[in-house]
Design a protein around this motif. Structure first.
Motif, PDB file in Angstrom:
ATOM      1  N   ALA A 142      -8.828   9.755   3.427  1.00 24.43           N
ATOM      2  CA  ALA A 142      -7.835   9.392   2.419  1.00 24.43           C
ATOM      3  C   ALA A 142      -7.659   7.880   2.445  1.00 24.43           C
ATOM      4  O   ALA A 142      -8.246   7.185   3.281  1.00 24.43           O
ATOM      5  CB  ALA A 142      -6.501  10.100   2.693  1.00 24.43           C
ATOM      6  N   GLU A 143      -6.860   7.365   1.534  1.00 25.04           N
ATOM      7  CA  GLU A 143      -6.630   5.933   1.508  1.00 25.04           C
ATOM      8  C   GLU A 143      -6.026   5.476   2.837  1.00 25.04           C
ATOM      9  O   GLU A 143      -5.059   6.055   3.319  1.00 25.04           O
ATOM     10  CB  GLU A 143      -5.678   5.579   0.358  1.00 25.04           C
ATOM     11  N   GLY A 144      -6.608   4.466   3.414  1.00 21.67           N
ATOM     12  CA  GLY A 144      -6.172   3.990   4.722  1.00 21.67           C
ATOM     13  C   GLY A 144      -7.163   4.291   5.814  1.00 21.67           C
ATOM     14  O   GLY A 144      -7.141   3.663   6.876  1.00 21.67           O
ATOM     15  N   ASP A 145      -8.081   5.252   5.581  1.00 21.16           N
ATOM     16  CA  ASP A 145      -9.132   5.562   6.548  1.00 21.16           C
ATOM     17  C   ASP A 145     -10.108   4.388   6.563  1.00 21.16           C
ATOM     18  O   ASP A 145     -10.648   4.012   5.522  1.00 21.16           O
ATOM     19  CB  ASP A 145      -9.858   6.839   6.118  1.00 21.16           C
ATOM     20  N   ARG A 151     -14.821   6.898   0.105  1.00 17.53           N
ATOM     21  CA  ARG A 151     -14.010   5.746  -0.274  1.00 17.53           C
ATOM     22  C   ARG A 151     -14.156   5.365  -1.753  1.00 17.53           C
ATOM     23  O   ARG A 151     -13.191   4.958  -2.400  1.00 17.53           O
ATOM     24  CB  ARG A 151     -14.416   4.565   0.609  1.00 17.53           C
ATOM     25  N   TYR A 152     -15.370   5.499  -2.294  1.00 17.36           N
ATOM     26  CA  TYR A 152     -15.636   5.024  -3.649  1.00 17.36           C
ATOM     27  C   TYR A 152     -15.689   6.140  -4.691  1.00 17.36           C
ATOM     28  O   TYR A 152     -15.947   5.861  -5.862  1.00 17.36           O
ATOM     29  CB  TYR A 152     -16.947   4.238  -3.673  1.00 17.36           C
TER      30      TYR A 152
END
Length: 338
Positions: A142-145, A151-152
């Motif tokens: 998730a966002e923050g990993d 990610r994309y």
């Protein structure tokens, strides 16, 4: 982003709770800077990291023609395999299962030995490694990993770009994980802080052991050179890419028999080389478990060594997975999707 059912297993991980926020900021900065691999951008460590990635990789590419033309000795092979599994188990048992997740308690000599062995894998200072991995678990896929292959996005081009990022691209990201937030327990430990700060020393020792042994055994500079090539450069390159494959491949493919809130999967063909880390789906379903390969036939050499340490009295409070605990994390309809 579609993820698996959100299951947050029991955890006694220190760090990501944001504890100790009331400490004096000056002291925090001093402690953090004392570990190397801190939060400064464009540091000398980034340059060193680039060298340690590219030079061993070039050596790995050259390994095949060198072996074909002259061959490699049994001594070279023994040094490569021995140093590989020393560093690999230092990462899997030490950096990962003990220091990051608290899967067991270790007596002081074992604790320091694991910290040094993991450092000899040349994957960065222990404090930074643990902070990055705790952050990974907090925001997995998730966002923050810091290193999710998703990610994309989920299209094929996006996944290809994401796999590169998860495999090694993230290592050069200038945004560093706050060590004081994610690894305050390690920063407070003077011995572990010293091991982390002296990462350069353990790297040097790790790279010098093979050529010194090879040179003394063969009494030749050529023996020292081939031992350095196989036991140092090729070994480091192979271990790096196996470790990074857990971040990339094991979060993009593999069987997922256990419930987790991310896309972690089990990749059987990496099990031996990763010392059991590629049974990644169970690990994310139950992060503090000392054994990752819990199903029949799943080889996990790290768990076996932890068991030996427990039997010798060096390790205690080992979090072995019970049958009930495993069953609670099984999916009702086991998905074999890759």
């Amino acid at each position: 982003m579609t993820t698996d059912t959100d299951v947050r297993p029991e955890s006694r991980e220190p760090g990501p709770s944001g504890q100790d926020s009331g400490q004096d900021s000056g002291q925090d900065a001093a402690l953090s800077s004392a570990t190397r691999g801190g939060e400064s951008k464009r540091s000398i460590e980034q340059i060193a990291l680039l060298l340690f990635i590219t030079i061993p990789f070039v050596a790995l590419v050259a390994a095949v023609p060198l072996a074909w033309g002259r061959g490699m000795s049994w001594l070279d092979l023994g040094l490569m395999v021995g140093m590989y599994f020393l560093g690999c188990h230092g990462i899997t048992i030490g950096f990962h299962r003990h220091f990051t997740h608290g899967s067991f308690k270790a007596k002081r000599p074992l604790k320091i030995a694991l910290a040094i062995a993991g450092s000899m894998a040349v994957e960065g200072p222990i404090v930074r490694w643990v902070a990055d991995h705790r952050r990974h678990h907090k925001f997995s896929d998730a966002e923050g990993d810091p290193h999710s292959p998703w990610r994309y996005g989920e299209t094929l081009p996006a996944l290809m770009k994401g796999l590169w990022w998860a495999h090694m691209g993230w290592l050069f990201d200038e945004e560093q994980t706050p060590q004081q937030k994610y690894a305050p327990d390690l920063i407070k430990d003077p011995a572990i802080r010293r091991v982390s700060r002296d990462f350069w020393l353990w790297t040097l020792i790790s790279l010098l052991i093979p050529p010194v042994v090879g040179g003394l055994v063969t009494m030749s500079w050529y023996g020292a050179f081939t031992a350095f090539f196989w036991g140092s450069l090729v070994r480091v390159a192979l271990l790096h890419h196996v470790t990074w494959s857990i971040n990339s491949i094991c979060h993009a493919t593999g069987k997922r028999p256990f419930k987790s809130r991310d896309r972690s999967g089990n990749v059987w063909w990496l099990a031996v080389l990763s010392c059991g880390e590629s049974w990644h789906n169970l690990h994310h379903a139950d992060p503090t478990s000392a054994r990752h390969g819990v199903l029949r036939g799943q080889v996990d050499s790290s768990a076996r060594i932890i068991r030996w340490c427990e039997q010798l009295g060096w390790a205690s409070d080992v979090r072995w997975p019970s049958a009930d605990r495993i069953a609670a994390r099984r999916k009702e309809n086991i998905s074999e999707a890759a």
